[in-house]
Write a protein that holds these residues in place. Structure first.
Motif: not given
Lengths: 482, 373
Positions: A121, A300, A303, A124, A260
């Motif tokens: 994440f 995830r 995120s 990207n 992050t």
């Protein structure tokens, strides 16, 4: 580069399998009561369009989960099926992200169930957790055709190579597997995983990277303490970043990474609070919930959605504890399940709850315990990233000497007021199955409670059937525990 | 007694060389994997030998603790340990070769603990960072040996040990290369005995025997009455009888790819470097075992090179039942062999010889295929 295996795919086989999958999912959908039309419409629309041939199964699974989310039973959301809970929403978005990334030219990186995607994440990239396929297909007994196919081709058998990865190889040989741009895996927790990821790489030619997770621990309190471990992991992460930069056009940005990791740590805090709440008697959440928390972090982590989902798990548990609500009415037995779930039988845990007023407090994966870290400096962020790997659910408990697993298990039994232990040992899982006997002896000696160990293939419903499983569990709970 | 017959004396676990070594009051350590640098143990004047489970007939303890889906080598080893068959050892050294070996070691520690044990964390891939880690592991290992056995392992002692081990490697390679001949001077069965002896007796004595063997075969007529030249590749194999079956059916095993084979001696440890650096580099960078991620294509290339160099007619791929690493590896090797139109036979086996009839039938069929080409 896709090689000849992929080019000579057996489309007839795929078509037949997809048809079975769709029929199973439709059956499930028919039993669902649609509660929120607006949300259903939103996610139905988002799921439309051409996702690409290799994402056909991925798309069908998306539709299946969407149906389950709207189910009357309210997957992971008892009594509140009118809401689309943040966990399910997060899961749906994980599916949607892959076709979206394709469209936008964002590289997709496939990773295993023991590595959280926060670094991806931060850079990207679009993470695709591979085992979502085998776990998701197990629910609807759709791994079996892939297992049969790969048995015929001659890649492993159920007791040798884990079916958490083997269906991927089967799909790859039939052009039915999602083809990522990059492949990443760890040296742990098992040889089977590393072997299958190497085979997948060998078949597809996708650039791959591997990080070694050392056998030893980093905890200072541990007799296995080794000061080099943390630095080793950090150095490898930095090498990995260089590789990612070289294999994508994406540059690593410290600020984005720091942000992050802050997000990751916020979610980790919620998971630890959630774990604490499960100590309450009666247990405030159903047996499957821990696995949901794990899935959130591994699919995830890093995120904002993961923060939302873990907070939702924590808040729901806290509310239930406050009100004295148990997941199981008149809770009689608290079970430790120090291994993964039997994924092919989605109703097994419900059956245990309803038949015996028993609750599985947490499974091995659901016992997510990565400690939050200070993220004020970049080096600390790298430390936090390394902790996420070293302490990942199965990795942390199984990468070292047997004592780690024993310590985890005995603490679990004591802290969570456990009445019995059930170990449904996946045949191919050598690194855990080979500890089970000693673990059961240690549990009896230290805590006096009984353990049930049985072999099963968690992804193939034919090795040991649901009926056999229920019979074993029933005998154990009825004659030994109660 | 011929030199070859002398090599056969090393087959029992406790052989005459070990008995003599122990009579001198010296220690013996058992090791479980070729990633454990014997040189460090030898530099401590301790004899390292590869742990085998020769003589294991049944595995009730192994089945119960490791389960019946663990490979039969590990089940046999646990059984042997429980029956005190390894009591002649002064300790055991293991590493994370594979899941089953690492858990075997745990089970041995819990159920039949040896007087001394040590575990090496061997990285699962190869790059500068992991080699540096391994060097650190080797340093810890050296210090542990020094402390436990009250010995000093100086750099000079390490250099001497490396030299002795390199000499073994050079001699083994010299002998091994003779198998390229149209009429190789040594059978695969005898070669396996020599490879077993290599990990079962003191190195100086092994080097002496091997030098004599090389002299003995020099100029002698080789083996020419074979049907096909065979490569044998796959899981850990330490049973010469397995090779003998293939050779009795007309195949001549001229090269191999398993952990006691060329991987062990193909290259030498660099004698000019700091010994710990040299050992870490050597063990991590040599032709790898399937446990090493990201090196599969190198390994397959190495096998293809051997096939060409040794003029192989067909490949027998053997894998021990329940060995995930070798199944993955063999799957990719098979793909490559198919591409190159090289015939192969895929055999599953147990550690203890079983199903000999079925194996003979399949090997016989394979020989006919090769002869017909």
């Amino acid at each position: 580069m896709v090689n000849e295996f992929i080019q000579t795919a057996d489309f007839k086989f795929i078509k037949n399998n997809l048809s079975i999958l769709v029929q199973s999912l439709l059956k499930l959908l028919q039993s669902c009561e649609i509660m929120d039309k607006e949300l259903l419409d939103k996610y139905t629309k988002l799921g439309r369009g051409n996702w690409g041939k290799d994402l056909a199964i991925w798309k069908t699974m998306y539709k299946g989960f969407l149906g389950m989310a709207k189910s009357e039973r309210g997957f992971l959301n008892p009594g509140k099926s009118e809401e689309l809970n943040p966990f399910i929403e997060m899961l749906l978005n994980a599916f949607l992200e892959i076709p979206k990334a394709r469209k936008e030219g964002i590289p997709v990186i496939m990773h295993p169930f023991n590595y959280e995607p926060e670094l991806f994440f931060a850079m990207n990239l679009a993470p695709l957790m591979q085992e979502i396929l085998s776990v998701g297909l197990a629910f609807v007994h759709m791994n079996e055709p892939y297992i049969d196919y790969i048995n015929n081709i001659g890649y492993g058998d159920n007791p040798t190579i884990c079916n958490a990865q083997r269906p991927l190889i089967s799909m790859a040989m039939q052009k039915a597997a999602p083809i990522p741009d990059l492949l990443f895996y760890l040296s742990t927790p098992c040889n089977s995983l590393a072997a299958s990821y190497q085979v997948f790489q060998g078949l597809t030619g996708i650039p791959s990277y591997n990080i070694d997770v050392p056998y030893w621990a980093y905890e200072e309190a541990s007799e296995y303490y080794d000061e080099k471990t943390m630095q080793y992991m950090i150095n490898q992460s930095k090498n990995f970043i260089t590789w990612l930069e070289n294999n994508t056009k994406h540059k690593f940005e410290e600020q984005k990474f720091q942000q992050t990791m802050e997000i990751t740590n916020e979610a980790r805090e919620y998971t630890l609070e959630f774990n604490e709440l499960l100590k309450a008697v009666p247990c405030p959440m159903p047996s499957i919930t821990g696995f949901g928390v794990f899935l959130t972090m591994v699919a995830r982590g890093g995120s904002p959605e993961a923060v939302k989902a873990t907070k939702w798990f924590r808040d729901t548990a806290a509310e239930n504890v406050k009100k004295g609500i148990g997941a199981v009415p008149d809770e009689k037995i608290r079970i430790a399940w120090p291994y993964t779930h039997v994924f092919f039988d989605i109703n097994l845990l419900n059956w245990i709850e309803q038949t015996f007023n028993a609750v599985v407090v947490m499974d091995l994966l659901g016992h997510y315990k990565v400690l939050p870290q200070d993220t004020s400096t970049i080096e600390n962020c790298f430390k936090s990233l390394a902790l996420g790997t070293l302490d990942a659910s199965m990795v942390g408990k199984c990468r070292g000497p047997l004592e780690y697993y024993l310590n985890y298990l005995i603490d679990y039994v004591k802290d969570y007021k456990i009445d019995c232990v059930i170990m449904p040992m996946h045949f191919a899982c050598k690194h855990v199955y080979t500890m089970a006997r000693i673990a059961s002896e240690a549990i009896r000696e230290e805590t006096g409670i009984p353990t049930l160990i049985f072999g099963v293939d968690s992804y193939d419903s034919r090795e040991v059937t649901s009926e056999e499983l229920k019979s074993k569990i029933s005998d154990f709970l009825t004659h030994i525990v109660l | 007694m011929t030199i070859l017959e002398k090599f056969y004396q090393s087959i029992p676990l406790e052989n005459p060389w070990i008995e003599s070594w122990k009579k001198e009051g010296k220690k013996v350590l058992g090791t479980f994997c070729s990633y454990i640098p014997d040189e460090i143990i030898y530099a401590a004047d301790i004899l390292p030998i590869r742990i085998r489970a020769k003589g294991c007939a049944e595995t009730p303890m192994g089945d119960a603790y490791l389960t019946q889906t663990a490979c039969s080598f590990t089940r046999c080893c646990l059984e042997m340990a429980n029956r005190k068959q390894y009591n002649f050892l002064d300790g055991m050294i293991s590493c994370n070769s594979c899941d089953q070996i690492r858990r075997l070691f745990d089970n041995i520690r819990f159920k039949a603990p040896p007087p001394f044990h040590h575990f090496l964390s061997v990285p699962g891939n190869v790059n500068e960072t992991t080699i540096d880690w391994f060097k650190h592991e080797l340093t810890k290992f050296k210090e542990t040996l020094e402390e436990n056995f009250s010995v000093d392992i100086s750099d000079n002692k390490l250099r001497d040990a490396i030299k002795i081990y390199n000499k073994s490697r050079t001699l083994l390679k010299e002998l091994y290369m003779l198998r390229k001949n149209t009429a190789p001077p040594i059978s695969g069965t005898d070669m396996m005995n020599i490879l077993l002896t290599n990990v079962s007796i003191p190195k100086e004595q092994f080097n002496e025997l091997l030098s004599q063997q090389l002299q003995e075969i020099d100029g002698k007529e080789g083996i020419s009455d074979y049907k096909a030249r065979i490569m044998l590749a796959g899981s850990m194999l330490d049973d010469p009888d397995y090779v003998k079956i293939i050779e009795e059916l007309g195949g001549l095993v001229v090269t191999d790819a398993y952990c006691l084979g060329p991987r062990y001696f193909w290259d030498n440890v660099d004698e000019t470097k700091n010994p710990m650096d040299a050992l870490a580099n050597y063990y991590m960078s040599r032709v790898s075992c399937p446990r090493m991620a990201g090196r599969q294509s190198n390994r397959v290339e190495h096998i293809v090179d051997l096939i060409k160099e040794f003029n192989v007619d067909g490949v027998i791929l053997q894998r021990m039942k329940f060995c995930a690493l070798w199944w993955g590896e063999i799957f990719i090797i098979r793909k490559k062999l198919k591409e190159l139109n090289i015939p192969f036979l895929d055999l599953e086996r147990e550690y203890v010889m079983s199903g000999v009839g079925a194996m003979k039938t399949r090997v016989q069929g394979f020989m006919e295929v090769l002869e017909a080409r």
